[in-house]
Design an enzyme around this catalytic site. Structure first.
Site, PDB file in Angstrom:
ATOM      1  CG  ASN A 121     -10.982 -28.050 -42.958  1.00  0.00           C
ATOM      2  OD1 ASN A 121     -11.124 -26.970 -42.402  1.00  0.00           O
ATOM      3  ND2 ASN A 121      -9.818 -28.443 -43.427  1.00  0.00           N
ATOM      4  CG  HIS A 147     -11.020 -33.151 -39.127  1.00  0.00           C
ATOM      5  ND1 HIS A 147     -11.262 -32.762 -40.418  1.00  0.00           N
ATOM      6  CD2 HIS A 147      -9.671 -32.994 -38.936  1.00  0.00           C
ATOM      7  CE1 HIS A 147     -10.128 -32.382 -40.991  1.00  0.00           C
ATOM      8  NE2 HIS A 147      -9.148 -32.508 -40.121  1.00  0.00           N
ATOM      9  CG  HIS A 220      -6.984 -36.258 -42.147  1.00  0.00           C
ATOM     10  ND1 HIS A 220      -5.630 -35.999 -42.148  1.00  0.00           N
ATOM     11  CD2 HIS A 220      -7.580 -35.102 -41.749  1.00  0.00           C
ATOM     12  CE1 HIS A 220      -5.428 -34.753 -41.755  1.00  0.00           C
ATOM     13  NE2 HIS A 220      -6.597 -34.181 -41.515  1.00  0.00           N
ATOM     14  CE1 TYR A 222      -2.707 -36.872 -40.694  1.00  0.00           C
ATOM     15  CE2 TYR A 222      -0.744 -35.495 -40.737  1.00  0.00           C
ATOM     16  CZ  TYR A 222      -2.035 -35.736 -40.292  1.00  0.00           C
ATOM     17  OH  TYR A 222      -2.644 -34.846 -39.435  1.00  0.00           O
ATOM     18  CD  GLN A 334      -7.761 -27.808 -46.035  1.00  0.00           C
ATOM     19  OE1 GLN A 334      -8.787 -27.474 -46.632  1.00  0.00           O
ATOM     20  NE2 GLN A 334      -7.111 -26.977 -45.243  1.00  0.00           N
ATOM     21  CD  GLU A 361      -7.245 -33.316 -45.066  1.00  0.00           C
ATOM     22  OE1 GLU A 361      -8.233 -33.088 -44.358  1.00  0.00           O
ATOM     23  OE2 GLU A 361      -6.165 -32.726 -44.916  1.00  0.00           O
TER      24      GLU A 361
HETATM   25  C1  GLA Z   1      -6.697 -30.876 -41.549  1.00  0.00           C
HETATM   26  C2  GLA Z   1      -6.755 -29.438 -41.221  1.00  0.00           C
HETATM   27  C3  GLA Z   1      -5.542 -29.030 -40.420  1.00  0.00           C
HETATM   28  C4  GLA Z   1      -5.353 -29.918 -39.224  1.00  0.00           C
HETATM   29  C5  GLA Z   1      -5.331 -31.357 -39.650  1.00  0.00           C
HETATM   30  C6  GLA Z   1      -5.306 -32.325 -38.488  1.00  0.00           C
HETATM   31  O1  GLA Z   1      -5.925 -31.174 -42.584  1.00  0.00           O
HETATM   32  O2  GLA Z   1      -6.882 -28.628 -42.366  1.00  0.00           O
HETATM   33  O3  GLA Z   1      -5.655 -27.689 -40.016  1.00  0.00           O
HETATM   34  O4  GLA Z   1      -6.405 -29.703 -38.305  1.00  0.00           O
HETATM   35  O5  GLA Z   1      -6.459 -31.669 -40.386  1.00  0.00           O
HETATM   36  O6  GLA Z   1      -4.240 -32.099 -37.627  1.00  0.00           O
END
Ligand code: GLA
Length: 396
Positions: A121, A147, A220, A222, A334, A361
């Site tokens: 972050n 990041h 991270h 998705y 997050q 996250e």
């Molecule tokens: C994290 C951040 C987001 C964004 C993503 C990557 O989750 O909190 O704001 O930057 O990574 O795209």
């Protein structure tokens, strides 16, 4: 004869747990779109392509007795595939990603599945002061650091892999040298992915340093539990074990306050559809989400004691019945609702639309290094950074 009641109790609990798990997870029905052969040996590595700089990368396959499959790559110690059954036993891959390393190096990669750091972050304006010295980092998310920085962030490096003999775990290791991406200290890191027969994906992190440095590592991934590339996740149901969150300014840097979720769109203490909290689903900025353009992008403060494993989040896709629970010892998580996804193409040509996946996250709070009231992220020489996050899967 003496009966050991605690053994009997533990044994009965274990048998009940196995029966329950089998009831929850139907017999495997492999993903027809997958190139993976569930019958074949696990933990084999194959070529994942060469980086632009000419480095070789590999991908490892882990498989458990229920047919779950995980693939992890040496580039960024990245979680690339995760094949899970629905309530009828149909397997799909639930992660955004790319077919080989070139996709992960390209501009369509928004940190898909990577190990993020050395500090995940944001760090405000790329600056922090430690032991009286000011450090300046890349402001790769203008005006902030995001990041771990640019070309040498951990997510953009090739890690060394060591596969375990039990064929259900892989450890990736790397040393990021003193001064790399502007951070102090030679930091040695290990990340281990383990797929258990209890249908858990466990991620263990370990790090040591020779100079004080901030460290905050996460994954991270998705997730779209209906199958990656199958539309938005707005109908996914989410529960977060969090009474509080850390509000941010317009650049997503925490203000330093810790506020209650009560009466806000951040109220996920009981299960709720993700889309319900985003009043205007197409809006780029809304009254309720004004500190998170386009949807959720918030750090939630997890209830319970940091340092102890506890439930952080539960995510369910109501149609397929796939469920993921996340347990962690971290103080925060997050919740990011894929607000910057842009319809890019990924694995097998699948399209990843705006809000087409969710990231959860586990972490220390963003910009902790600039907030004395947030839990500490400074690792000192002689200390060992250790944290574990467990993703537990089922289907109902
Ligand atoms: C994290 C951040 C987001 C964004 C993503 C990557 O989750 O909190 O704001 O930057 O990574 O795209």
């Amino acid at each position: 004869m003496q009966i050991n009641f605690s053994f009997v109790l533990k044994y009965s609990a274990a048998v009940a747990a196995i029966l329950f798990m089998n009831a929850c997870l139907p017999s495997p029905n492999p993903d027809p779109g997958s190139s993976v052969e569930p019958e074949s040996g696990a933990n084999t590595s194959v070529d994942f392509g060469k980086t632009k700089g000419g480095e070789s990368t590999e991908i490892y396959t882990l498989k458990n007795k229920n047919g779950l499959i995980v693939k992890v790559a040496t580039y960024g110690a990245t979680l690339v595939e995760l094949h899970l059954p629905d309530k009828d036993g149909n397997f799909v891959d639930v992660l955004n990603g790319f077919d080989d390393v070139s996709g992960y190096e390209g501009e369509d990669n928004q940190y898909f599945g990577c190990t993020t750091g050395r500090v995940c972050n944001r760090i405000a304006k790329g600056k922090f002061t430690l032991d009286g010295k000011e450090y300046t980092l890349a402001t790769n998310n203008d005006p902030n650091h995001l990041h771990g920085g640019e070309g040498k962030a951990l997510s953009k490096q090739v890690w060394k892999a060591e596969s375990a003999t039990d064929a259900q775990a892989v450890t990736f290791s790397i040393t990021t040298p003193d001064g790399e991406e502007g951070y102090p200290g030679n930091l040695s890191i290990k990340v281990t992915y383990t797929l258990t027969d209890e249908n858990e994906l466990r991620i263990d992190y370990e790090a040591t340093t020779d100079k004080a440095t901030p460290v905050n590592l996460t994954n991270h991934a998705y997730f779209n539990l209906a199958g990656s590339g199958s539309g938005t996740v707005l109908d996914h149901e989410l529960t977060l074990n969090a009474d509080k969150y850390t509000p941010t300014d317009d650049t997503l840097i925490p203000t330093g306050k810790i506020e209650s979720v009560e009466g806000t769109p951040r109220e996920f203490r009981t299960s709720r559809g993700i889309g319900e909290g985003i009043p205007d689903k197409e809006a780029t900025k809304t009254e309720d989400c004004k500190t998170a353009p386009k949807g959720y992008d918030h750090n939630f403060v997890l209830n319970g004691n940091a340092g102890e494993q506890r439930l952080a989040a539960r995510l369910k896709d109501p149609k397929s019945g796939r469920v993921m629970e996340i347990y962690t010892d971290q103080p925060g998580i997050q919740f990011y609702s894929g607000n910057f996804l842009k319809g890019q193409k990924g694995k097998g040509g699948k399209v990843y639309p705006f809000r087409g996946a969710i990231c959860l996250e586990t972490q220390h709070f963003p910009d902790s290094v600039n907030h004395d009231n947030f839990p500490n992220t400074i690792l000192k020489p002689g200390e060992t950074y250790k944290t574990t996050t467990v993703h537990k899967f089922s289907a109902q």
